[in-house]
Design an enzyme around this catalytic site. Structure first.
Site, mmCIF file in Angstrom:
data_model
loop_
_atom_site.group_PDB
_atom_site.id
_atom_site.type_symbol
_atom_site.label_atom_id
_atom_site.label_comp_id
_atom_site.label_asym_id
_atom_site.label_seq_id
_atom_site.Cartn_x
_atom_site.Cartn_y
_atom_site.Cartn_z
ATOM 1 C CG HIS A 176 -1.424 -9.255 -1.640
ATOM 2 N ND1 HIS A 176 -0.351 -8.428 -1.351
ATOM 3 C CD2 HIS A 176 -2.472 -8.748 -0.928
ATOM 4 C CE1 HIS A 176 -0.746 -7.472 -0.518
ATOM 5 N NE2 HIS A 176 -2.013 -7.646 -0.252
ATOM 6 C CE LYS A 213 4.362 -1.156 17.563
ATOM 7 N NZ LYS A 213 5.102 -2.191 18.304
ATOM 8 C CG ASN A 251 -2.093 -1.012 0.975
ATOM 9 O OD1 ASN A 251 -2.922 -0.835 0.095
ATOM 10 N ND2 ASN A 251 -2.099 -2.101 1.742
#
Length: 302
Positions: free
Chosen positions: A117, A259, A68
């Site tokens: 993917h 994160k 992304n």
């Protein structure tokens, strides 16, 4: 076409996941698991006839390897250098959505971003036939596994695993969405020197983002000034992307951009699990060019 409809597509997929358990979420197609909320056998069958264009920007990664992030950089490069904004109402992954999406994609102006993917062997044959350029993003397997687990277990509407141990064992045997990380890696390693394949890593982008953006621009033939490269890199810094993620990806934003650090695996892995993945990696990729690119000993040793 507005960006909100893309967000709506994501929200719809999240809504469909509510109340399902992992077994209900995953369905098998030709031996690989996929999430039934966004993929279907009908869509996979229609995908076989997808007609790639030579100037498609094909972006590939195993789940949770930073795709992304790369999609945002590619969109920004297109907007900055070609002054055209790609307003997509589709889910960004070609295997996700309804079977009619490929008809709609025919109307999209070039260059289109084609993200996936999928395993090398499952990509639409027209990508190779029409010589579209493929950028494959890899991330070290330990951080990939940790991020994949956190995605399932932090997203309120996405089915969770009972424990990290349970997820780890499914990850190692490839019984997770989109199949085995190691099969994916072995297949791409065989094509690492192909003319139309560029393999980059999440870690190299974290080390030097402007250099990474420039490499992507040069590969796809986007002519950007040093200032443009720097400003695209500034907009792609993790904090900036996460800050805008609600706007760009709706409720899924903060889950997709969680994160963005390297080495987070250390908070989850036991010594035995760490050794297990080391052995599997060695068995799959020891001495390979992909191993060298991933700098396994730098990023995967405690």
């Amino acid at each position: 076409m507005t960006e909100t409809s893309f967000v709506e597509e994501i929200e719809k997929a999240l809504e469909k996941s509510k109340g399902l358990n992992i077994k209900e979420l995953l369905f098998s197609y030709q031996g690989t698991f996929y999430p039934a909320t966004v993929c279907s056998a009908e869509t996979f069958q229609a995908l076989e006839n997808f007609e790639a264009r030579k100037d498609d920007v094909v972006l590939v990664s195993y789940p949770k390897c930073g795709i992304n992030w790369i999609i945002q950089i590619a969109n920004d490069l297109i907007a900055t250098t070609l002054k055209t904004k790609q307003e997509s109402t589709e889910l960004p992954f070609i295997e996700c959505g309804d079977p009619e999406k490929y008809q709609r994609m025919k109307q999209f102006p070039s260059p289109r971003i084609v993200a996936t993917h999928l395993h090398y062997d499952n990509l639409p044959k027209s990508i190779f036939r029409n010589k579209a350029k493929i950028l494959v993003l890899f991330r070290n397997p330990k951080d990939t596994a940790a991020s994949f687990f956190q995605f399932h277990n932090n997203a309120p509407s996405i089915p969770s695993y009972n424990s990290w141990e349970e997820f780890f064992s499914e990850f190692m045997s490839g019984q997770v969405a989109w199949g085995s990380y190691f099969d994916h890696a072995v297949a791409w390693n065989k094509h690492i020197d192909d003319e139309n394949v560029l393999i980059m890593t999440y870690e190299e982008l974290k080390e030097d983002l402007p250099a990474g953006v420039k490499k992507i621009a040069d590969y796809f033939g986007f002519v950007a000034t040093a200032e443009q490269i720097q400003s695209i890199a500034n907009r792609a810094i993790f904090q900036a992307v996460r800050g805008k993620s609600q706007e760009t990806h709706g409720a899924a934003g903060p889950l997709l951009f969680r994160k963005g650090v390297v080495g987070d695996w250390k908070s989850l892995f036991s010594e035995a699990q760490s050794q297990k993945i080391d052995a599997k990696f060695k068995e799959s990729l020891a001495g390979s060019k992909l191993e060298a690119k991933l700098k396994y000993d730098v990023y995967c040793k405690a």
